[in-house]
Design an enzyme around this catalytic site. Structure first.
Site, PDB file in Angstrom:
ATOM      1  N   CYS A  45      47.200  35.749  41.660  1.00 52.46           N
ATOM      2  CA  CYS A  45      45.690  34.976  42.717  1.00 52.46           C
ATOM      3  C   CYS A  45      47.101  33.543  43.266  1.00 52.46           C
ATOM      4  O   CYS A  45      46.050  33.545  44.190  1.00 52.46           O
ATOM      5  CB  CYS A  45      45.398  34.450  42.090  1.00 52.46           C
TER       6      CYS A  45
HETATM    7  C1  BEZ Z   1      46.989  37.429  38.663  1.00 49.70           C
HETATM    8  O1  BEZ Z   1      46.151  37.271  39.317  1.00 49.70           O
HETATM    9  O2  BEZ Z   1      48.261  38.131  38.252  1.00 49.70           O
HETATM   10  C2  BEZ Z   1      46.359  38.636  37.255  1.00 49.70           C
HETATM   11  C3  BEZ Z   1      45.194  37.293  37.018  1.00 49.70           C
HETATM   12  C4  BEZ Z   1      44.574  38.553  35.676  1.00 49.70           C
HETATM   13  C5  BEZ Z   1      45.209  39.440  35.059  1.00 49.70           C
HETATM   14  C6  BEZ Z   1      45.555  40.408  36.002  1.00 49.70           C
HETATM   15  C7  BEZ Z   1      46.464  39.479  36.812  1.00 49.70           C
END
Ligand code: BEZ
Length: 210
Positions: A45
């Site tokens: 994210c």
């Molecule tokens: C991420 O943004 O890295 C992420 C968010 C939730 C679950 C897995 C990865």
């Protein structure tokens, strides 16, 4: 019922990192991309939100307002934005909705319980000037989105919204377009003189925006 292509997006009022918005007023008479992410302070994210900030001039050029959303609270968004700015070498320059009560997540069907029953998946809604949905995408949490592809689709959507044209596989702005099958050869000759007929149903013409 999940929202579908052509549906008018729900209106809502929400707290964002740039103040309270009323969604339809926010869209105004332009285009919008509403995209959800699973959670603040997560790696994928962080890269996605930084990428959208860097691409903001490209969204601006197309008259498209980006707006992010997750179920995290405002103070979490604000703290995380500082990390995004620092680590992605950018400045987050668009609002992120704090959807703690999940009104947006539920209205847009962004929680897919068999993936995760609390967090929003990576949804994308491209919304046109008429406030209807032009594109939906859903990605799993572990896969960051390709925002260049989203810009490419917006180019196609905006080009074909007002013309009897379509765009072929892997088309990008400037490539030849396809004349809509609903257009007769006579009509096509008036609109796109000298068009190229490969098959009666497969007719090409240069990108009229170039
Ligand atoms: C991420 O943004 O890295 C992420 C968010 C939730 C679950 C897995 C990865």
């Amino acid at each position: 019922m999940p929202l579908k292509l052509g549906d008018t997006v729900p209106d809502f009022s929400a707290e964002t990192t740039e103040g309270t918005i009323s969604f339809h007023d926010f869209i105004g008479d332009g285009w919008c991309i509403l995209f959800s992410h699973p959670a603040d302070y997560t790696p994928v994210c962080t890269t996605e939100l930084g990428t959208v900030a860097k691409l903001k001039p490209e969204f601006d050029k197309r008259g498209v307002k980006p707006i992010g959303v997750s179920v995290d609270p405002l103070d979490s968004h604000n703290g995380w934005i500082r990390d995004i700015n620092e680590t992605q070498n950018t400045t987050v320059n668009y609002p992120i909705i704090a959807d703690e009560n999940r009104q947006v997540a539920e209205a847009f069907d962004m929680i897919h319980p068999n993936a995760d029953n609390k967090l929003t998946v990576r949804s994308v809604f491209v919304i046109g000037q008429d406030k209807t949905i032009k594109l939906t995408l859903t990605y799993t949490a572990s896969t960051g989105r390709n925002f260049d592809e989203i810009l490419r689709v917006i180019d196609s959507l905006q080009l074909t919204a007002t013309r009897k044209l379509a765009t072929p596989a892997n088309w990008k702005s400037g490539d030849d377009c396809i004349i809509s099958p609903a257009v007769s050869d006579e009509e096509a000759e008036k609109m796109y003189p000298g068009f190229n007929t490969v098959k009666p149903y497969l007719r090409y013409t240069p990108d009229p925006t170039k």
